[in-house]
Write an enzyme that holds these catalytic residues in place. Sequence first.
Site, PDB file in Angstrom:
ATOM      1  N   GLU A 128       0.836  -1.191   0.000  1.00 51.91           N
ATOM      2  CA  GLU A 128       0.000   0.000   0.000  1.00 51.91           C
ATOM      3  C   GLU A 128       0.884   1.260   0.000  1.00 51.91           C
ATOM      4  O   GLU A 128       0.636   2.221  -0.735  1.00 51.91           O
ATOM      5  CB  GLU A 128      -0.917  -0.029   1.237  1.00 51.91           C
TER       6      GLU A 128
ATOM      7  N   ASP B 273       3.973   1.514  -1.119  1.00 50.69           N
ATOM      8  CA  ASP B 273       4.614   1.644  -2.432  1.00 50.69           C
ATOM      9  C   ASP B 273       3.634   2.175  -3.476  1.00 50.69           C
ATOM     10  O   ASP B 273       3.998   2.943  -4.350  1.00 50.69           O
ATOM     11  CB  ASP B 273       5.161   0.289  -2.911  1.00 50.69           C
TER      12      ASP B 273
ATOM     13  N   LEU C  44      34.921  18.583  19.910  1.00 56.11           N
ATOM     14  CA  LEU C  44      34.933  18.563  21.372  1.00 56.11           C
ATOM     15  C   LEU C  44      36.288  18.117  21.873  1.00 56.11           C
ATOM     16  O   LEU C  44      36.944  17.295  21.234  1.00 56.11           O
ATOM     17  CB  LEU C  44      33.896  17.559  21.877  1.00 56.11           C
TER      18      LEU C  44
ATOM     19  N   GLU D   9      24.990  12.205  27.142  1.00 57.72           N
ATOM     20  CA  GLU D   9      24.342  11.499  26.035  1.00 57.72           C
ATOM     21  C   GLU D   9      25.374  10.681  25.271  1.00 57.72           C
ATOM     22  O   GLU D   9      26.570  10.743  25.567  1.00 57.72           O
ATOM     23  CB  GLU D   9      23.608  12.482  25.119  1.00 57.72           C
TER      24      GLU D   9
ATOM     25  N   LYS E  80      27.851   9.351  22.352  1.00 57.88           N
ATOM     26  CA  LYS E  80      28.688   9.937  21.293  1.00 57.88           C
ATOM     27  C   LYS E  80      28.587   8.989  20.106  1.00 57.88           C
ATOM     28  O   LYS E  80      29.216   7.927  20.087  1.00 57.88           O
ATOM     29  CB  LYS E  80      30.129  10.086  21.774  1.00 57.88           C
TER      30      LYS E  80
ATOM     31  N   ASP F  83      28.970   7.212  16.620  1.00 55.78           N
ATOM     32  CA  ASP F  83      30.158   7.020  15.787  1.00 55.78           C
ATOM     33  C   ASP F  83      29.736   7.042  14.321  1.00 55.78           C
ATOM     34  O   ASP F  83      29.411   6.019  13.737  1.00 55.78           O
ATOM     35  CB  ASP F  83      30.800   5.677  16.145  1.00 55.78           C
TER      36      ASP F  83
ATOM     37  N   ARG G 108      30.523  18.128   7.959  1.00 58.17           N
ATOM     38  CA  ARG G 108      31.385  18.949   8.808  1.00 58.17           C
ATOM     39  C   ARG G 108      32.570  19.510   8.023  1.00 58.17           C
ATOM     40  O   ARG G 108      32.949  20.652   8.201  1.00 58.17           O
ATOM     41  CB  ARG G 108      31.899  18.124   9.991  1.00 58.17           C
TER      42      ARG G 108
ATOM     43  N   GLU H 281      24.552  13.235  13.910  1.00 60.04           N
ATOM     44  CA  GLU H 281      25.473  12.293  13.302  1.00 60.04           C
ATOM     45  C   GLU H 281      24.685  11.348  12.411  1.00 60.04           C
ATOM     46  O   GLU H 281      23.640  10.850  12.815  1.00 60.04           O
ATOM     47  CB  GLU H 281      26.150  11.526  14.449  1.00 60.04           C
TER      48      GLU H 281
ATOM     49  N   TYR I   3      21.781  15.740  17.829  1.00 56.64           N
ATOM     50  CA  TYR I   3      22.354  16.001  19.150  1.00 56.64           C
ATOM     51  C   TYR I   3      22.546  17.483  19.485  1.00 56.64           C
ATOM     52  O   TYR I   3      23.093  17.813  20.525  1.00 56.64           O
ATOM     53  CB  TYR I   3      23.657  15.239  19.341  1.00 56.64           C
TER      54      TYR I   3
ATOM     55  N   LYS J  80      35.874   9.067  25.777  1.00 59.64           N
ATOM     56  CA  LYS J  80      35.907   8.011  24.752  1.00 59.64           C
ATOM     57  C   LYS J  80      36.132   6.655  25.403  1.00 59.64           C
ATOM     58  O   LYS J  80      36.974   6.519  26.303  1.00 59.64           O
ATOM     59  CB  LYS J  80      37.041   8.285  23.758  1.00 59.64           C
TER      60      LYS J  80
ATOM     61  N   CYS K 273      56.499 -23.684   2.048  1.00 60.91           N
ATOM     62  CA  CYS K 273      55.223 -23.167   1.549  1.00 60.91           C
ATOM     63  C   CYS K 273      54.115 -24.185   1.822  1.00 60.91           C
ATOM     64  O   CYS K 273      54.241 -25.346   1.442  1.00 60.91           O
ATOM     65  CB  CYS K 273      55.315 -22.895   0.046  1.00 60.91           C
TER      66      CYS K 273
ATOM     67  N   CYS L  28      52.927 -25.514  -1.822  1.00 64.98           N
ATOM     68  CA  CYS L  28      53.722 -26.263  -2.786  1.00 64.98           C
ATOM     69  C   CYS L  28      54.970 -26.894  -2.166  1.00 64.98           C
ATOM     70  O   CYS L  28      55.730 -27.581  -2.840  1.00 64.98           O
ATOM     71  CB  CYS L  28      54.113 -25.376  -3.972  1.00 64.98           C
TER      72      CYS L  28
ATOM     73  N   CYS M  32      57.169 -17.497  -0.630  1.00 66.43           N
ATOM     74  CA  CYS M  32      57.469 -18.703  -1.389  1.00 66.43           C
ATOM     75  C   CYS M  32      58.047 -18.266  -2.735  1.00 66.43           C
ATOM     76  O   CYS M  32      57.385 -17.552  -3.491  1.00 66.43           O
ATOM     77  CB  CYS M  32      56.183 -19.503  -1.590  1.00 66.43           C
TER      78      CYS M  32
ATOM     79  N   CYS N 221      53.630 -22.401  -7.992  1.00 70.85           N
ATOM     80  CA  CYS N 221      52.819 -22.450  -6.767  1.00 70.85           C
ATOM     81  C   CYS N 221      51.409 -21.968  -7.120  1.00 70.85           C
ATOM     82  O   CYS N 221      51.208 -20.821  -7.530  1.00 70.85           O
ATOM     83  CB  CYS N 221      53.484 -21.563  -5.710  1.00 70.85           C
TER      84      CYS N 221
HETATM   85  S1  IVH Z   1      28.086  17.905  20.536  1.00 73.65           S
HETATM   86  C1  IVH Z   1      29.948  22.066  20.064  1.00 73.65           C
HETATM   87  N1  IVH Z   1      27.031  15.538  20.898  1.00 73.65           N
HETATM   88  O1  IVH Z   1      31.687  14.083  18.155  1.00 73.65           O
HETATM   89  C2  IVH Z   1      29.502  20.700  20.393  1.00 73.65           C
HETATM   90  N2  IVH Z   1      28.826  15.736  19.371  1.00 73.65           N
HETATM   91  O2  IVH Z   1      34.301  16.258  18.631  1.00 73.65           O
HETATM   92  C3  IVH Z   1      29.088  19.949  19.198  1.00 73.65           C
HETATM   93  N3  IVH Z   1      29.392  13.634  18.237  1.00 73.65           N
HETATM   94  O3  IVH Z   1      32.350  15.966  15.474  1.00 73.65           O
HETATM   95  C4  IVH Z   1      29.189  18.499  19.328  1.00 73.65           C
HETATM   96  N4  IVH Z   1      27.863  12.406  19.195  1.00 73.65           N
HETATM   97  O4  IVH Z   1      30.140  14.937  15.336  1.00 73.65           O
HETATM   98  C5  IVH Z   1      27.971  16.253  20.255  1.00 73.65           C
HETATM   99  N5  IVH Z   1      25.944  13.508  21.274  1.00 73.65           N
HETATM  100  C6  IVH Z   1      26.885  14.224  20.637  1.00 73.65           C
HETATM  101  C7  IVH Z   1      27.754  13.646  19.702  1.00 73.65           C
HETATM  102  C8  IVH Z   1      28.724  14.435  19.092  1.00 73.65           C
HETATM  103  C9  IVH Z   1      28.858  12.414  18.323  1.00 73.65           C
HETATM  104  C10 IVH Z   1      30.554  13.973  17.366  1.00 73.65           C
HETATM  105  C11 IVH Z   1      30.419  15.246  16.643  1.00 73.65           C
HETATM  106  C12 IVH Z   1      31.748  15.928  16.724  1.00 73.65           C
HETATM  107  C13 IVH Z   1      32.526  15.053  17.634  1.00 73.65           C
HETATM  108  C14 IVH Z   1      33.029  15.848  18.816  1.00 73.65           C
END
Ligand code: IVH
Length: 679
Positions: A42, A44, A90, A120, A122, A124, A143, A179, A231, A320, A414, A417, A432, A438
Amino acid sequence: MDLFSAIDTEPVRQRMEQLAAELDRLNHEYYMNDRSLVSDEEFDRMMRELQDLERQYPELASPLSPTKRVGGEVNRSFRQVEHRFPMLSLGNTYSIEEIEDFEARTRKLLDGTPFSYTCELKYDGVAIGLTYRHGRLVQAVTRGNGTVGDDITTNAKTIPTIPLTLRGDYPDDFEARGEVVYPFDAFEAMNRQREAEGDEPFANPRNAASGSLKLQDSAECAKRKLMFCMYFMMGPDEAALPDTHAGRLEWARQMGFKVQPYIQECKDIHEIKAFIDHWDRARFDLPFGIDGIVIKVNQTPLWDRLGLTAKSPRWAIAFKFKAERVSTPLESISYQVGRTGIVTPVANLSPVWLGGTTVRRATLVNADFIRKMDICVGDHLLIEKGGEIIPKVVGVDMERRQPGAMPVQYVTRCPECGTPLVRLEGEAGSYCPNSDGCHPQIIGRLEHFVGRKAMDIESLGPERLELLYSAGLVHNVADLYDLRREQLIGLGADATIQDRSADNLLAAIEASKQVPFERVVFALGIRYVGEVGAKKLARYFKNMDALMAATADELAQVEDVGEVTARAVSEWFAAPEHRQIVERLRAAGLQMSGQWAAAGGVLDGMTLVVSGVFDHFSRDEIKADIERHGGKVSGSVSGKTSFLVAGDKMGPEKRQKAVKLGVQIITEQQYLDMVNGQA
Ligand code: IVH
């Protein structure tokens, strides 16, 4: 538009609006609230109806229509745009003590003012900024270097968790930052498909997300199942936004953004530490990758008081996580022989769950690695997985070592061979030397030669090569060009090669004669000569005769060609059997020189200005590189400037001048692509 046609199209316009609104609502329920209100069919059907109407009445189509989610527009290049507000990064740390310092410093600076923190995840992935005006998405920018990024609006529109139009109340003009992440299950499915299609899999979800945002074809990006985690919210008018970070994110959620629920207000360092501790363990249960925790002062009016350091705010910090590490028994070691004869030991591990996937194997690199790590038979190995998805052996779990354990005995012959392995002075690996007898080396060389980045003879997969080899038709790469139609027909277990496929194969081989010289150099499969090295060698020597005649010292003059590579190249060409192959390839008509033979560098006649800090080069190196490619370097931007190469922390005056004079600003990567011939 006259009155009559306006009346004519009104019902169509209404229907389109109705479909768009309904599709938006269904999308929102599906991606934000995990609720499926109609069947896929539906959904689609409605999408197709809207697409059809947009095709018939393009003047009525909205640039923010939900059909943009499906993609289809082609990005010719990603326009560079300047961020309205710089995208800061950051300060980050792996140490809890530094988080304690941050907390104590912040408290001291705020001198008794009541405040709290938000903690909160971070995420990736890839940071992007989304600009919304009057509730509509107008631009999405990566960025980049924090000052200038790529305009990826068309691709961003295909990400379902990025709202195209906002709901309820919203500030009139603001930027939403967040992100773009690649959830694990979608990432793995995509990588499996890539492998099945013979494409290189992505190393990790972050690279895959970044690559996806740069896809030329937005319909391809739409298939990637990316997710946007918001974020941060900012705007030209701070007063139009709530005065806490948590309040801003909550408002954003009501506007239709995906804001992860894992955000917590913390009043002191104990609560911050508890949050970190929790997520250090719980992160492995998330469906996407995070690499730490971000701690921010919650009350936004205090941000100004805390101010900025050189490149990051003083009101936030990132903790980190250390790479996850597990210990698992080493069951056995396999030895793989590559096309250049190099033997790579691979640890077969007792399967172990690590950072979202099961690990069964990990490379042991070479004999030196095994010796330095002091790996013994029966050991448990420590395996780590950081941001990269590829697991690494980082050591031996000594607590579990058995008394009297014996060091691993490296193979001396090897495994394929039986020829005694050779180890060259100054090289870590052994290989080898039986290159002509070989099996994995013979087939490996052929596979490399026909590969996409080499001669690109698509119709020759590994099975066909095996077939041609076992039929005695092809032993080395030059033999491919002697193949005749009648030799091919009827080959294979059930005579799989018939007229059509024989003709196709011969046509593909014929077409490979047009492949440029630098790829011919790469295709030869000389040890340590990768795609980039081959390009550099080809451009430096310009033709095969000069390359063949070069001594190891001359070869080492080429940028990025080290001594070991230089020696491998001169030894390769010194072998009579290799010279003979090259001569046969020449006689067959392959490209033996480049078209830049007569011309100068790619930057001939251009003047470039460089500014800021670079990743690949020091300032002097990039200047030398520009000159090597035929360009001139100037210290200031003028009407004669061809490009301004912008590094991190580029001075604002140069940028303003370039913008004013309409000089194109490019990133370091774009510069590299340009001189390496990809632009
Ligand atoms: S705040 C000025 N919150 O981590 C503050 N950054 O160096 C702006 N990132 O390149 C960043 N999760 O892309 C913030 N919950 C989060 C994040 C976050 C990932 C990344 C962000 C930035 C790097 C911080």
